[in-house]
Motif scaffolding. Structure first.
Motif, short mmCIF file in Angstrom:
data_model
loop_
_atom_site.label_atom_id
_atom_site.label_comp_id
_atom_site.label_asym_id
_atom_site.label_seq_id
_atom_site.Cartn_x
_atom_site.Cartn_y
_atom_site.Cartn_z
N SER A 158 -4.51 4.52 2.84
CA SER A 158 -4.87 3.76 1.72
C SER A 158 -5.27 4.20 0.47
O SER A 158 -5.72 5.62 0.39
N ARG A 159 -5.38 3.57 -0.60
CA ARG A 159 -5.75 4.24 -1.86
C ARG A 159 -7.20 4.58 -1.97
O ARG A 159 -7.68 5.81 -2.15
N ILE A 160 -8.05 3.72 -1.26
CA ILE A 160 -9.47 4.15 -1.21
C ILE A 160 -9.80 5.16 -0.16
O ILE A 160 -10.46 6.24 -0.61
N SER A 161 -9.19 5.35 0.80
CA SER A 161 -9.29 6.47 1.72
C SER A 161 -8.75 7.72 1.09
O SER A 161 -9.40 8.88 1.55
N ARG A 162 -7.68 7.76 0.34
CA ARG A 162 -7.38 8.91 -0.34
C ARG A 162 -8.38 9.35 -1.39
O ARG A 162 -8.80 10.69 -1.51
N HIS B 80 -5.92 5.50 8.16
CA HIS B 80 -5.16 4.79 7.47
C HIS B 80 -4.74 5.26 6.13
O HIS B 80 -5.80 5.69 5.67
N LEU C 246 -9.18 -3.91 -3.60
CA LEU C 246 -8.81 -2.99 -5.00
C LEU C 246 -7.34 -3.39 -5.46
O LEU C 246 -7.27 -3.69 -6.45
N TYR C 247 -6.52 -4.02 -4.48
CA TYR C 247 -5.26 -4.45 -4.97
C TYR C 247 -5.44 -5.90 -5.58
O TYR C 247 -4.84 -6.05 -6.85
N ASP D 262 -8.97 -1.96 0.63
CA ASP D 262 -7.81 -1.74 -0.16
C ASP D 262 -7.36 -2.83 -0.51
O ASP D 262 -6.65 -2.93 -1.82
N ARG E 203 0.96 -1.19 0.02
CA ARG E 203 0.01 -0.08 -0.11
C ARG E 203 0.82 1.28 0.02
O ARG E 203 2.01 1.43 0.56
N ASP F 101 -11.87 -0.40 5.74
CA ASP F 101 -10.80 0.31 4.96
C ASP F 101 -9.86 -0.47 4.44
O ASP F 101 -9.40 -0.55 3.01
N VAL F 102 -8.96 -1.52 5.20
CA VAL F 102 -8.14 -2.40 4.89
C VAL F 102 -8.59 -3.39 3.96
O VAL F 102 -8.05 -3.79 3.12
#
Length: 180
Positions: free
Chosen positions: A54-58, A52, A80-81, A77, A38, A73-74
């Motif tokens: 992560s790409r999703i939270s950003r 956290h 998504l990965y 993430d 991540r 969130d984890v």
């Protein structure tokens, strides 16, 4: 008999295939969870939002919404990965095909019971004919060039072969019952 090689090939049983698919999926998810793949956030981002990174939270923060840190969130993430890496996408396709095969086996056991030898042979012949011609269709006629297109076509054909084989089984069983 163009599929003589395929009849003699030692295919694994359904239990072995399911166990290998589950182990492959578990290994893939554990690899993604344990790796530090991540992206790291910038220092000013860490100070302004203590969540956290992560790409999703950003993505959600940039869209004006805020996502608090947590297991969701984890998990998002990791998902998504898994959906963006090509190796892991094929593991997910294999898992989807395994689940579809288990559903077909469950329907076959509940609705039709044990199959006769002729029904098994018809299903095997129809399956390999379908796979052979769809393989030629995907790579010869469609000229598919990206991994995403191949994945989508194979998932679509997996659903079609599922329905096609169930229809073939219904047809064989109807013919057997109508003649007996």
């Amino acid at each position: 008999m163009p599929f003589l090689f395929l009849e003699r090939f030692p295919w694994p049983s359904l239990q072995t295939y399911t166990a290998l698919s589950a182990a492959l999926l578990a290994g893939t998810v554990l690899t993604v969870c344990s790796s530090d793949s991540r992206p790291q956030s910038s220092p000013e981002e860490t100070h302004s939002h203590p969540v956290h990174s992560s790409r999703i939270s950003r993505y959600i923060r940039n869209g004006g919404q805020y996502l608090s840190a947590g297991y969701g969130d984890v998990a998002a993430d990791v998902l998504l990965y898994l959906l963006t890496d090509s190796v892991f996408v094929w593991v997910m396709v294999n898992t989807a095909c395994c689940v579809l095969l288990l559903i077909a086996k469950l329907i076959q056991c509940v609705v039709f019971g044990p199959l006769r030898v002729s029904e098994k042979q018809h299903l095997k012949d129809k399956f390999w004919n379908f796979i052979f011609y769809k393989f030629i269709f995907v790579f010869g006629v469609l000229n598919v060039q990206t991994v995403e297109e191949v994945v989508m076509w194979w998932l679509w054909f997996a659903v079609l072969v599922f329905l096609h084989l169930l229809v073939q089984l219904c047809k064989d069983r109807f013919e057997y019952l109508s003649f007996s």
